[in-house]
Design a protein around this motif. Structure first.
Motif, short mmCIF file in Angstrom:
data_model
loop_
_atom_site.label_atom_id
_atom_site.label_comp_id
_atom_site.label_asym_id
_atom_site.label_seq_id
_atom_site.Cartn_x
_atom_site.Cartn_y
_atom_site.Cartn_z
N GLN A 121 0.83 -1.20 0.00
CA GLN A 121 0.00 0.00 0.00
C GLN A 121 0.86 1.25 0.00
O GLN A 121 0.65 2.19 -0.75
CB GLN A 121 -0.87 0.03 1.26
N VAL A 122 1.81 1.27 0.91
CA VAL A 122 2.64 2.46 1.07
C VAL A 122 3.39 2.76 -0.22
O VAL A 122 3.44 3.89 -0.69
CB VAL A 122 3.62 2.26 2.24
N SER B 299 1.13 3.93 -2.93
CA SER B 299 0.75 5.31 -2.64
C SER B 299 1.87 6.27 -3.04
O SER B 299 1.63 7.29 -3.70
CB SER B 299 0.43 5.42 -1.15
N ARG C 240 2.23 6.51 -6.82
CA ARG C 240 1.17 7.31 -7.42
C ARG C 240 1.46 8.78 -7.26
O ARG C 240 1.28 9.60 -8.16
CB ARG C 240 -0.17 6.99 -6.77
N ARG C 241 1.91 9.13 -6.05
CA ARG C 241 2.20 10.53 -5.80
C ARG C 241 3.26 11.05 -6.76
O ARG C 241 3.27 12.21 -7.12
CB ARG C 241 2.67 10.73 -4.36
N PRO D 257 -3.03 12.12 -7.82
CA PRO D 257 -2.85 10.85 -7.12
C PRO D 257 -4.16 10.28 -6.56
O PRO D 257 -4.29 9.09 -6.37
CB PRO D 257 -1.88 11.18 -5.99
N SER D 258 -5.13 11.17 -6.32
CA SER D 258 -6.36 10.62 -5.74
C SER D 258 -7.29 10.08 -6.82
O SER D 258 -8.27 9.42 -6.53
CB SER D 258 -7.08 11.70 -4.93
N ARG D 259 -7.02 10.35 -8.08
CA ARG D 259 -7.80 9.76 -9.16
C ARG D 259 -6.82 9.14 -10.16
O ARG D 259 -6.57 9.68 -11.24
CB ARG D 259 -8.64 10.82 -9.89
N PRO D 260 -6.23 8.03 -9.77
CA PRO D 260 -5.13 7.48 -10.60
C PRO D 260 -5.65 6.97 -11.95
O PRO D 260 -6.74 6.39 -12.02
CB PRO D 260 -4.59 6.32 -9.75
N THR E 51 -6.51 0.69 -8.98
CA THR E 51 -6.81 -0.31 -7.94
C THR E 51 -7.90 -1.25 -8.41
O THR E 51 -8.91 -0.81 -8.96
CB THR E 51 -7.33 0.39 -6.67
N PRO F 6 -10.37 -3.37 -6.55
CA PRO F 6 -10.72 -3.50 -5.12
C PRO F 6 -10.77 -4.95 -4.65
O PRO F 6 -11.39 -5.80 -5.27
CB PRO F 6 -12.13 -2.90 -5.05
N GLY F 7 -10.02 -5.17 -3.59
CA GLY F 7 -10.04 -6.49 -2.98
C GLY F 7 -9.16 -7.49 -3.69
O GLY F 7 -8.92 -8.59 -3.19
N TYR G 285 -3.74 -4.74 -8.19
CA TYR G 285 -3.55 -3.50 -8.97
C TYR G 285 -3.30 -3.84 -10.44
O TYR G 285 -2.95 -4.95 -10.80
CB TYR G 285 -2.35 -2.71 -8.44
N LYS H 11 -2.67 0.44 -16.28
CA LYS H 11 -3.56 0.54 -17.43
C LYS H 11 -2.80 1.01 -18.66
O LYS H 11 -1.93 1.87 -18.56
CB LYS H 11 -4.65 1.56 -17.12
N ASP I 74 -4.98 2.28 2.38
CA ASP I 74 -4.71 3.68 2.14
C ASP I 74 -6.04 4.36 1.81
O ASP I 74 -6.70 3.99 0.84
CB ASP I 74 -3.74 3.79 0.96
N GLN J 115 -6.67 7.16 0.58
CA GLN J 115 -6.67 7.80 -0.73
C GLN J 115 -7.07 6.79 -1.80
O GLN J 115 -7.83 7.09 -2.73
CB GLN J 115 -5.28 8.34 -1.00
N ASP J 116 -6.55 5.58 -1.63
CA ASP J 116 -6.84 4.51 -2.57
C ASP J 116 -8.33 4.19 -2.57
O ASP J 116 -8.97 4.08 -3.63
CB ASP J 116 -6.05 3.26 -2.13
N SER K 219 -10.83 4.72 -5.62
CA SER K 219 -11.56 3.58 -6.15
C SER K 219 -13.05 3.86 -6.23
O SER K 219 -13.72 3.52 -7.20
CB SER K 219 -11.33 2.39 -5.21
N PHE L 183 -11.47 -3.01 2.49
CA PHE L 183 -11.38 -2.12 1.32
C PHE L 183 -12.67 -2.11 0.51
O PHE L 183 -13.26 -1.06 0.25
CB PHE L 183 -10.22 -2.58 0.43
N VAL L 184 -13.09 -3.31 0.14
CA VAL L 184 -14.24 -3.41 -0.75
C VAL L 184 -15.49 -2.82 -0.11
O VAL L 184 -16.24 -2.07 -0.72
CB VAL L 184 -14.49 -4.90 -1.10
N GLU M 54 -15.27 0.96 0.35
CA GLU M 54 -15.44 1.57 -0.97
C GLU M 54 -16.92 1.68 -1.28
O GLU M 54 -17.42 2.70 -1.75
CB GLU M 54 -14.73 0.72 -2.02
#
Lengths: 228, 873
Positions: free
Chosen positions: A195-196, A199, A202-203, A209-212, A217, A219-220, A223, A226, B730, B732-733, B737, B766-767, B770
């Motif tokens: 994660q770190v 993160s 991305r930065r 970074p908040s809308r990569p 991601t 989810p679950g 990564y 793209k 995170d 932010q992640d 998402s 996370f899921v 989200e």
């Protein structure tokens, strides 16, 4: 890409889904069908398709099992299809060797994108040293990363992470797969490290970074880098 | 506070465990255990020493002499061989009794069990009796208390479940001073290396506190054992341990003080208490202030938890005793007499009478000194009453004669008749009819003997005197009879009044009873009190008559239930003391109202030989009527309540189903419509129309997908099937998402995301989180204009992370701010707002399942902020 000769094996027990896929993909691929795990295994062996679209919810066999059995003898690209809630199954299938996944219900656009990426692997030359997509350029020869022509300074770990993503560009990588590739097998399930680093990465390379848009991601699951 | 220990229901078939409990190291537990063991050995009991740590104390070692010791097992740990109890050797040996020191000991790793108490349990299982030692601080539930007292945490503890299985506790007590002395003499083995800590532990204050803890724990067990004994022997009250106290309130100034003393006594004895005030005819002469005093005393008594009773009566003592006997009072509390001794002597004090006539009821006297000294006056000798009365009658006659002799010289003898009449009246009023008649005859005889000439003979000189004598006798007899009758009538009236009062009190309690349970409790209490009987209430439940409520300890047999059913069906009394089915144990009274029989009241006398008198039967009828009405009322109220609840539930369910049905069908309308239009060759569509139809169908399909997802989520949440998987994530992640997921719905909206970079990773699913964000942001999208920005902020707040989603929409009315998180709740808004109203409810469910909170507030300048708080741990 000469998609006209490419053959897709659609494995799903729902007739309506097979119908829709045949209709949607028929113009670009040769579509083969199978309705169960056993049928699929037989079809791959006899018909030699170029890519398999595998539904996880088959009546006779677990989709993960099918993947495992296929992987015993073939490296054929496998895209699994499943419903939203079953992250665990998706991860299991990806770990068993599947290349990517789709979540039902899906649009054809998404499907095509995944298929393209999956097939590219077979035609992709692994020795291509420079990868670029959008404004991102990764030169694996020089170990240089550039965003908008500007060089980006990454720690060795961050670079390794990016390189792994680039090697499988367009495909999803599970948390465990990334950890294994970058840190080694002892570090499976140390997701916070991942994660770190994601993160930080991305930065450094994402415009927002908040809308990569590059490192996306799943989810679950994990990564995906793209291909824009 | 330690839990109350409970004893096993039946005696265990396995070994018994006796604990020698001490409050600190060195009080002599091991010593005592060995001493007891030797005694057992002397009585030819097969004793072995399982493991005993003597710590080189010569006295203890001396006691080991002559006892068979099972050699300990050596278990090597860290290359050091350590001795532990050899369970197998003991089991092979099969002794009757094994001695195991230090029950809380932690075994060396490599032993069979982790703890010695587990070893002991195994021995017990095999039928071996065990003696063991334990310190009070080794009991698990007391660990914290002990830590507070001594400042030391104890590692070796025995769980309370083991303590419950202990059959016997032998408390080893030693005054703290002596213990400290023993420590100084080096006779105490202390497993603490730090000398300073030892000193701190062995302070008198600490030791005293620990000692009290141990004593109290042992005492609690005795209390429990006694009560368990009572239960197993089916002993119910009155039993000396189940006290019922009655305090007598008088117009004296002692009132409040007396009440409080009574309350304290009731607490100490753990009994119920009652306060009685007897209204005598004298009370008409009470001042207003005295009356107020009485009222205050009664109120105070009620506030402090007593039942207050008011009774009319001729004599305070008698009325009190009558009540006491009828209601099984075990102790009466009275105040020390305040009247002067002369008045006491003349009128007799209430207290004296109480004591003399009290029977086996104890009398407690509270004095008005600063400290209420409770002196218990023991059982008084009960004289044979009727004899006493006749004796007094004789004395009365004698006194009259004496008085007559005094005034004879000054008056004509005929006048003395008056004195005798007076004595007859006195006898009739105070002593009863029989004695009055005795006085009549004696009086006449005495009059004749002493005062009618010739004196000292029964002969009569003048025939006029004969008339006087006959007249005296006649009048005396009539007087006796009439007065006695009046007295009896007065008593009867008092009796009836008492019953009326009781009926009134029953009625009062029934009126305030809120439900069937309370009605039955009131019925059982009052009927039980008034008739000194145990009561059972039978009510029709389902198709049969069942026992609904009983006096504690009353068991109703099947035959009796049958009689109850008969009573219920026929609406007539039956059972004991009636003409129908009189072999039954209880008397059954039907509870009848105009609608029919609503239940049955069963009454069982404490003494099987006593039947109800006719008066009592009448009263019982009156009681039954009242109870029947109350039962009916409570039943009807219950039915009405249930019907109401059913109606509301029905309505809600219908509303819900309608809502879901509508929400599921609506998207399908557009989809089916669009697709059918596209499919129909007869409809000509231009390119943009086709595109529009396709887009519509696509959007609606998305909407349907989301709705299905929401319904599934809600179902999962409610059935508890939602699995939370927490990983360091995170924020932010997650936010990114969620925004990605919303995709097209965001349109051209400006989304501002503010996340501080030092924000740590947070353990969450996370899921699911989200999904929460998707729902919350979607909500913000729905309730604000397309050109209004949405701000998302994350910040650390103490032990939580707060994520705020703020919009510039129309805001939410303040009364709805919590209700928006309810299922299917949609704020009534003009303008078409789509969605099922489940999104926020699901969000709340997910957030709460992770130990967080979600709330909404309106923001200054318009709009809403929804805050999600998630714990950092």
């Amino acid at each position: 890409m000469a998609e006209m000769n490419l053959r897709v094996l659609v494995v799903d027990d729902e007739r309506s889904i097979r119908r829709f896929l045949k209709a949607s993909l028929g113009s670009q691929f040769v579509v083969l069908e199978a309705a169960s795990g056993e049928e699929a295994l037989a079809a791959v062996a006899s018909e030699h398709p170029d890519v398999v679209l595998l539904d996880l919810g088959l009546p006779d066999m677990d989709g993960v099992e099918v993947t495992r059995r296929l992987r015993e003898w073939t490296q054929i690209p496998i895209i699994i299809v499943s419903v939203r809630e079953q992250e665990k199954d998706k991860i299991a299938a990806l770990d068993a060797g599947a290349d990517d996944y789709l979540t039902k219900p899906f649009g054809v656009g998404e499907l095509m994108a995944r298929l393209r990426v999956a097939l590219r692997r077979t035609t992709q030359i692994d020795n291509e040293p420079v990868f670029s997509t959008g404004n991102l350029v990764v030169d694996m020869n020089q170990r240089e990363v550039r965003m908008n022509e500007q060089p980006v300074s990454l720690t060795p770990t961050e670079y390794d992470l990016l390189r792994t993503l680039v090697k499988h560009a367009g495909k999803v990588l599970t948390h465990d797969q990334l950890l294994r590739a970058v840190w080694g097998t002892a570090y499976e399930s140390e997701t916070h490290m991942l994660q770190v680093n994601i993160s930080n990465l991305r930065r450094k390379i994402e415009p927002d970074p908040s809308r990569p848009i590059y490192i996306v991601t799943e989810p679950g699951v994990g990564y995906r880098l793209k291909i824009l | 506070m330690p839990d109350k220990p409970s004893l096993p229901e039946t005696a265990p078939a396995r070994g018994r465990l006796k604990i020698f409990l001490g409050y600190a190291a060195g009080v002599g537990k091991t010593y005592a255990m060995l001493e007891a063991a030797r005694q057992c050995k002397n009585q030819a009991v097969d004793v072995v020493v399982g493991i005993v740590e003597t710590h080189n104390q010569p006295e203890t070692e001396a006691f080991l002499q002559g006892l068979e010791v099972i050699p300990p097992r050596k278990i090597t740990y860290d290359n050091i061989p350590l001795p532990e109890m050899d369970i197998d050797a003991i089991l092979r040996r099969q002794p009757r009794l094994a001695l195991v020191d230090d029950l809380a000991h932690i075994n060396t790793p490599g032993s069979r069990h982790a703890r010695r108490y587990q070893d002991v349990l195994e021995l017990l299982e095999a039928g071996v009796y065990v003696y063991s030692t334990l310190d009070i601080q080794n009991i698990e539930s007391l660990k914290d208390v002990v830590a507070q007292i001594t400042g030391m945490k104890v590692r070796e503890t025995v769980p309370d479940s083991v303590m419950d299985a202990v059959t016997d506790i032998h408390l080893i007590d030693l005054p703290p001073d002596e213990l400290v002395q023993r420590l100084k003499d080096g006779k105490v083995y202390v497993p603490i290396q730090d000398g300073h800590a030892v000193e701190k532990f062995f302070r008198i204050g600490n030791l005293t506190a620990l000692r009290e803890l141990a004593l109290r724990r042992a005492a609690e067990r005795v209390d429990v054992q006694m009560r368990a004994y009572m239960r197993t022997s089916a002993i119910s009250g009155p039993w000396p341990a189940g006290e019922r106290l009655l305090v007598c309130i008088s117009p004296g100034a002692l009132g409040e003080h007396l009440i409080r003393a009574a309350r304290r006594l009731a607490d100490e004895l753990k009994g119920e208490w009652f306060a009685i005030y007897v209204e005598t005819p004298n009370d008409a002469r009470l001042s207003q202030e005295q009356r107020d005093q009485v009222a205050r005393s009664l109120r105070l008594a009620e506030q402090l938890g007593a039942r207050t009773i008011s009774r009319p009566g001729q004599s305070v003592a008698e009325t009190v005793l009558e009540y006491a006997r009828r209601h099984n009072i075990t102790k009466i509390i009275a105040g020390k007499p305040v009247r002067s001794r002369w008045i006491e002597a003349l009128r007799g004090s209430v207290l004296d009478r109480l004591i003399r006539a009290g029977g086996n009821i104890d009398i407690y006297v509270i004095s008005s000194e600063a400290e209420p000294q409770l002196r218990q006056i023991g059982e008084a000798w009960r004289p044979h009453r009727p004899l006493w009365r006749y004796l007094l009658a004789v004395l009365l006659a004698g006194a009259a004669t004496g008085l007559g002799a005094l005034i004879a010289p000054y008056f004509h003898p005929t006048n003395l008749v008056v004195i005798y009449l007076l004595s007859v009246v006195l006898a009739a009023v105070y002593l009863g009819r029989g004695p009055a008649i005795l006085v009549s005859f004696l009086g006449v005889a005495a009059f004749d003997f002493f005062f009618v000439p010739p004196p000292l003979t029964l002969a009569v000189d003048d025939t006029e005197y004969l008339l006087t004598l006959i007249g005296l006798l006649a009048v005396s007899l009539v007087l006796s009879q009439l007065t006695a009758m009046v007295r009896l009538q007065a008593e009867a009236v008092q009796q009836r009044e008492a019953e009326t009062v009781e009926l009134y009190e029953l009625g009062r309690d029934l009126t305030v009873a809120a439900d069937l349970e309370a009605v039955c409790q009131a019925a059982i209490f009052h009927v039980g009190q008034t008739f000194s009987r145990e009561v059972a209430v039978f009510l029709p439940i389902g198709n049969s008559l069942k026992v609904y409520s009983v006096s504690p300890g009353l068991l109703v047999s099947d035959e009796d239930s049958g009689v109850a059913t008969w009573t219920f069906e026929h609406g007539q009394v039956a059972g004991r003391g009636t003409e129908t089915l009189s072999e039954a144990t209880l008397r059954y009274q039907p509870l009848k109202t105009t609608r029919g029989v609503v239940g049955v009241l069963g009454v069982k006398p404490a003494d099987p030989a006593r039947y109800l008198s006719r008066d009592q039967v009448r009263t019982l009828d009156a009681f039954a009527n009242q109870i029947a009405l109350a039962v009916e009322r409570a039943s009807l109220a219950e039915q009405a309540r249930q019907a109401e609840v059913l109606e509301i539930t029905d309505k809600l369910q219908n509303a819900l189903l309608n809502s879901i049905s509508h929400d599921l069908r609506t998207p399908l309308v557009s989809i089916t419509g669009a697709l059918s239009s596209l499919a129909d060759d007869r409809i000509l569509l231009d390119e943009s129309s086709r595109r529009s139809l396709v887009e519509t169908a696509s959007e609606e399909a998305d909407r349907l997908n989301r709705l299905v997802g929401n319904l599934l989520d809600m179902t999962r949440l409610e059935s508890g099937a939602m699995r939370i998987k927490r990983d360091a994530c995170d924020i932010q992640d997650v936010i990114g998402s969620a925004l990605e997921e919303l995709g097209g719905r965001l349109g051209d909206r400006k989304i501002q995301v503010e996340i501080p970079s030092e924000l740590p990773l947070i353990p969450l699913d996370f899921v699911l989180v989200e999904r929460v964000l998707v729902n919350v942001i979607d909500n913000a999208l729905k309730y604000s204009q397309a050109d209004m920005p949405i701000e998302i902020k994350a910040l650390a707040a103490g032990a939580f992370i707060e994520i705020e989603v703020a919009d510039r929409g129309t805001g939410i009315p303040s009364e709805d701010l919590t209700r928006i998180f309810d299922k299917f709740y949609r704020v009534q808004r003009p303008g078409n707002v789509s969605g099922t109203g489940l999104g926020l409810a699901i969000s709340k469910g997910i957030v709460q399942a992770q130990g967080g909170f979600i709330s909404a507030e309106n923001r200054a300048g318009g709009g809403t902020i929804i805050t999600i708080s998630l714990p950092l741990e």
